[in-house]
Design a protein around this motif. Structure first.
Motif, PDB file in Angstrom:
ATOM      1  N   LYS A 119       0.737  11.890 -10.017  1.00  0.00           N
ATOM      2  CA  LYS A 119       0.007  13.160  -9.893  1.00  0.00           C
ATOM      3  C   LYS A 119       0.938  14.363  -9.942  1.00  0.00           C
ATOM      4  CE  LYS A 119      -4.182  11.725  -7.562  1.00  0.00           C
ATOM      5  NZ  LYS A 119      -5.059  11.950  -6.419  1.00  0.00           N
ATOM      6  N   ILE A 166       1.172   6.670  -6.904  1.00  0.00           N
ATOM      7  CA  ILE A 166       0.080   7.578  -7.236  1.00  0.00           C
ATOM      8  C   ILE A 166       0.522   9.036  -7.059  1.00  0.00           C
ATOM      9  CG2 ILE A 166      -2.247   8.331  -6.572  1.00  0.00           C
ATOM     10  CD1 ILE A 166      -2.194   5.701  -8.112  1.00  0.00           C
ATOM     11  N   LEU A 167       1.247   9.323  -5.997  1.00  0.00           N
ATOM     12  CA  LEU A 167       1.734  10.684  -5.767  1.00  0.00           C
ATOM     13  C   LEU A 167       2.737  11.106  -6.843  1.00  0.00           C
ATOM     14  CD1 LEU A 167       2.161  10.705  -1.883  1.00  0.00           C
ATOM     15  CD2 LEU A 167       0.387  11.832  -3.247  1.00  0.00           C
ATOM     16  N   PHE A 173       2.198   1.754  -3.460  1.00  0.00           N
ATOM     17  CA  PHE A 173       1.110   2.186  -4.335  1.00  0.00           C
ATOM     18  C   PHE A 173       0.807   3.672  -4.125  1.00  0.00           C
ATOM     19  CE2 PHE A 173      -3.478   2.601  -5.338  1.00  0.00           C
ATOM     20  CZ  PHE A 173      -3.396   2.298  -6.686  1.00  0.00           C
ATOM     21  N   ILE A 174       0.794   4.120  -2.888  1.00  0.00           N
ATOM     22  CA  ILE A 174       0.549   5.535  -2.592  1.00  0.00           C
ATOM     23  C   ILE A 174       1.689   6.390  -3.144  1.00  0.00           C
ATOM     24  CG2 ILE A 174       0.433   7.218  -0.705  1.00  0.00           C
ATOM     25  CD1 ILE A 174      -1.159   5.098   0.874  1.00  0.00           C
ATOM     26  N   ALA A 175       2.944   5.913  -3.001  1.00  0.00           N
ATOM     27  CA  ALA A 175       4.081   6.659  -3.546  1.00  0.00           C
ATOM     28  C   ALA A 175       3.989   6.751  -5.067  1.00  0.00           C
ATOM     29  CB  ALA A 175       5.388   5.990  -3.130  1.00  0.00           C
ATOM     30  N   ILE A 225       0.840  -1.201   0.000  1.00  0.00           N
ATOM     31  CA  ILE A 225       0.000   0.000   0.000  1.00  0.00           C
ATOM     32  C   ILE A 225       0.876   1.253   0.000  1.00  0.00           C
ATOM     33  CG2 ILE A 225      -1.628   1.330   1.401  1.00  0.00           C
ATOM     34  CD1 ILE A 225      -2.923  -1.362   2.175  1.00  0.00           C
ATOM     35  N   GLY A 226       1.979   1.224   0.747  1.00  0.00           N
ATOM     36  CA  GLY A 226       2.910   2.351   0.767  1.00  0.00           C
ATOM     37  C   GLY A 226       3.514   2.621  -0.605  1.00  0.00           C
TER      38      GLY A 226
END
Length: 62
Positions: free
Chosen positions: A27, A23-24, A19-21, A16-17
């Motif tokens: 963006k 996505i950021l 994946f969030i990195a 999850i970490g």
């Protein structure tokens, strides 16, 4: 058996970490390439230089 649950939990948290990195980063425009599309048409049909055939003239000595 409890070790498997701990490892699964940790691996899901790490996934999850990441994946969030990702996505950021998407963006924020880190993966945007504004240079290559503008010059792609210039280099698409580039001629490939052929190597000249070398003529090896060897003489046989008897």
């Amino acid at each position: 058996m409890s070790v498997i649950y701990i490892l699964l939990t940790i691996s899901i948290i790490v996934a999850i970490g990441f994946f969030i990195a990702f996505i950021l980063a998407v963006k924020s425009g880190q993966f945007d390439d504004s240079y290559t599309p503008s010059v792609r048409m210039l280099f698409e049909d580039e001629l490939v230089k052929e190597k000249p055939k070398s003529t090896n003239k060897t003489t046989k000595t008897n």
